[in-house]
Design an enzyme around this catalytic site. Structure first.
Site, PDB file in Angstrom:
ATOM      1  N   GLU A 184     -13.236   0.710  17.069  1.00 35.28           N
ATOM      2  CA  GLU A 184     -14.554   1.029  15.539  1.00 35.28           C
ATOM      3  C   GLU A 184     -15.846   0.356  15.896  1.00 35.28           C
ATOM      4  O   GLU A 184     -15.320  -0.963  15.921  1.00 35.28           O
ATOM      5  CB  GLU A 184     -13.725   0.758  13.977  1.00 35.28           C
ATOM      6  CG  GLU A 184     -12.925   1.155  14.272  1.00 35.28           C
ATOM      7  CD  GLU A 184     -11.652   1.067  12.978  1.00 35.28           C
ATOM      8  OE1 GLU A 184     -12.162  -0.053  12.297  1.00 35.28           O
ATOM      9  OE2 GLU A 184     -11.152   1.755  12.366  1.00 35.28           O
TER      10      GLU A 184
ATOM     11  N   HIS B 179     -13.377   4.092   7.702  1.00 39.30           N
ATOM     12  CA  HIS B 179     -13.348   3.048   7.188  1.00 39.30           C
ATOM     13  C   HIS B 179     -13.371   2.574   5.778  1.00 39.30           C
ATOM     14  O   HIS B 179     -13.634   1.612   6.265  1.00 39.30           O
ATOM     15  CB  HIS B 179     -13.323   1.304   8.435  1.00 39.30           C
ATOM     16  CG  HIS B 179     -11.888   1.155   9.081  1.00 39.30           C
ATOM     17  ND1 HIS B 179     -11.438   0.210   9.754  1.00 39.30           N
ATOM     18  CD2 HIS B 179     -11.100   0.613   7.572  1.00 39.30           C
ATOM     19  CE1 HIS B 179     -10.026  -0.431   9.411  1.00 39.30           C
ATOM     20  NE2 HIS B 179      -9.516  -0.601   7.910  1.00 39.30           N
TER      21      HIS B 179
ATOM     22  N   ASP C  61      -8.586   8.376   8.332  1.00 40.91           N
ATOM     23  CA  ASP C  61     -10.200   6.682   8.464  1.00 40.91           C
ATOM     24  C   ASP C  61     -10.348   5.580   9.099  1.00 40.91           C
ATOM     25  O   ASP C  61     -10.806   5.114   8.531  1.00 40.91           O
ATOM     26  CB  ASP C  61      -9.923   6.410   6.788  1.00 40.91           C
ATOM     27  CG  ASP C  61     -10.757   5.665   6.165  1.00 40.91           C
ATOM     28  OD1 ASP C  61     -11.436   5.578   5.949  1.00 40.91           O
ATOM     29  OD2 ASP C  61     -10.219   3.788   5.603  1.00 40.91           O
TER      30      ASP C  61
ATOM     31  N   THR D 113      -4.724   5.836   7.082  1.00 41.24           N
ATOM     32  CA  THR D 113      -5.785   5.150   6.611  1.00 41.24           C
ATOM     33  C   THR D 113      -5.590   3.599   7.021  1.00 41.24           C
ATOM     34  O   THR D 113      -5.539   2.366   6.410  1.00 41.24           O
ATOM     35  CB  THR D 113      -5.807   4.972   5.221  1.00 41.24           C
ATOM     36  OG1 THR D 113      -3.958   4.840   4.845  1.00 41.24           O
ATOM     37  CG2 THR D 113      -5.795   6.870   4.705  1.00 41.24           C
ATOM     38  N   ALA D 114      -4.632   3.686   8.471  1.00 39.89           N
ATOM     39  CA  ALA D 114      -4.128   2.335   8.882  1.00 39.89           C
ATOM     40  C   ALA D 114      -5.032   0.774   9.529  1.00 39.89           C
ATOM     41  O   ALA D 114      -5.573   0.141   9.483  1.00 39.89           O
ATOM     42  CB  ALA D 114      -2.280   2.041   8.575  1.00 39.89           C
ATOM     43  N   ARG D 115      -4.091   1.560  10.900  1.00 42.03           N
ATOM     44  CA  ARG D 115      -5.154   1.073  12.402  1.00 42.03           C
ATOM     45  C   ARG D 115      -5.286   2.691  12.891  1.00 42.03           C
ATOM     46  O   ARG D 115      -3.650   3.202  13.220  1.00 42.03           O
ATOM     47  CB  ARG D 115      -4.109   0.002  12.637  1.00 42.03           C
ATOM     48  CG  ARG D 115      -4.889  -1.324  12.200  1.00 42.03           C
ATOM     49  CD  ARG D 115      -6.519  -2.072  12.348  1.00 42.03           C
ATOM     50  NE  ARG D 115      -6.024  -3.308  11.646  1.00 42.03           N
ATOM     51  CZ  ARG D 115      -6.495  -2.983  10.331  1.00 42.03           C
ATOM     52  NH1 ARG D 115      -7.144  -1.565   9.737  1.00 42.03           N
ATOM     53  NH2 ARG D 115      -6.614  -4.021   9.987  1.00 42.03           N
TER      54      ARG D 115
ATOM     55  N   ILE E 206       1.179  -1.394  -0.156  1.00 44.25           N
ATOM     56  CA  ILE E 206      -0.488  -0.116  -0.083  1.00 44.25           C
ATOM     57  C   ILE E 206       0.968   1.439   0.154  1.00 44.25           C
ATOM     58  O   ILE E 206       0.089   2.468  -0.707  1.00 44.25           O
ATOM     59  CB  ILE E 206      -0.986  -0.409   1.440  1.00 44.25           C
ATOM     60  CG1 ILE E 206      -1.982  -1.578   0.947  1.00 44.25           C
ATOM     61  CG2 ILE E 206      -1.693   1.298   0.968  1.00 44.25           C
ATOM     62  CD1 ILE E 206      -2.802  -1.359   2.169  1.00 44.25           C
TER      63      ILE E 206
END
Length: 322
Positions: A269, A288, A264, A238-240, A158
């Site tokens: 979550e 997410h 994100d 945008t990972a964790r 990524i």
């Protein structure tokens, strides 16, 4: 015939999203779709394979499944599986890392967040909806990506996709990670330079996180590391969610020590109403969505299913993370 337990959390679609899995292995396995691993204890006890789409698989779940042979994560991430417990049992845990199933859309979402921050899209939209012509107020904070330095934390599948797009935007790319990439890869990414994480933070105008969540990377960006960033810098994740100390990030944004953040992912979550970042200044938030386009979901499912099918056929699994 083998038994497969497919765990699909409600916040990523639940049983509705997992329904198609029940028809994928008609001659090889029986599939039970649940929203939590212990929802159907009989199915858990009989499971030979667990396919999990962001549904936690704990040590207790593993202990309750004496026939278990494989845990397959339908994602690049694998932090929701107890790897130590799986390792003790000798059960391989796999992700879909080498498939690259999510890399296109995560890279696009990363740039969507970066562009929204650079162009002040959220405050501009909100102001216009409220009949406020905000140009005089916003024009001093609207910037370009061209000529800026993008620091990528984790130059895997990524991260490389993000770097390729950064080159197209005439950005300078620096990255951190355990080891430098090959000279050929670095040249293809515009001469990307390998830096220590602290030097990357001091150097970058944008920092984008693409590292896995492990014990070593939890709160990788804590208050001390966030203080290394320039006050004009932006953080994109945008990972964790747990890669960042969310309270420390909220403090930095409130103090004006950072220009903004695009997120994100969150910890937990979905986020609770108490998350301070929901009301922090100059943030752009999305739920997410970076890995869940229609196209991406098909690629993720195919990659996970193929690895399980190979296992059922006696082939060694790919992308073993533990």
């Amino acid at each position: 015939m083998k038994n497969i337990l497919a765990v699909v959390s409600p916040h990523v679609g639940g049983r509705t999203a997992g329904a198609a899995l029940a028809t994928v292995f008609p001659d090889q396995a029986r599939v039970t779709v649940v929203e939590a691993a212990d929802e159907d204890l009989a199915a858990l006890r009989e499971a030979h394979v667990i396919i999990t789409g962001l549904g936690p698989v704990t040590a207790a779940h593993l202990a309750a499944a004496p026939h278990l042979e494989l845990v397959q994560c339908a994602s690049h991430g694998f932090d929701y599986v107890d790897l130590d417990a799986a390792r003790e049992r000798g059960i391989p845990v796999c992700n879909i890392g080498s498939s690259g199933a999510e890399k296109q859309n995560v890279a696009e979402q990363t740039f969507a967040l970066m562009l929204a921050l650079a162009k002040q899209l959220v405050p501009a939209h909100t102001a216009l909806v409220e009949a406020d012509w905000a140009l005089p107020r916003l024009q001093q904070s609207i910037t370009e990506l061209s000529g800026k330095t993008l620091g990528i934390v984790g130059l895997g599948h990524i991260g490389e996709e993000v770097a390729r797009r950064a080159v197209a935007f005439d950005m300078t790319v620096v990255y951190s990670g355990p080891r430098p990439v090959s000279p050929e890869t670095a040249a293809r990414l515009g001469g990307a330079r390998h830096l220590s994480l602290d030097d990357l933070l001091r150097t970058s105008d944008y920092v984008s996180l693409h590292a896995p969540l492990t014990d070593g990377t939890r709160h990788l960006l804590d208050a001390e590391r966030l203080a290394l960033l320039k006050p004009t810098a932006f953080v994109v994740n945008t990972a964790r969610g747990a890669l960042i100390d969310q309270d420390a990030l909220a403090d930095a944004l409130a103090a004006g020590a950072l220009a903004g953040a695009g997120l994100d992912v969150f910890d937990p979550e979905p986020p609770t109403a108490a998350l301070r970042l929901l009301k922090a200044p100059n943030v752009v938030l999305s739920p997410h969505v970076a890995g869940v386009t229609r196209e991406t979901l098909v690629r993720i499912a195919l990659a996970a299913v193929q690895n399980v099918a190979d296992h059922l056929a006696g082939e060694p699994p790919r992308d073993v993370v533990s």
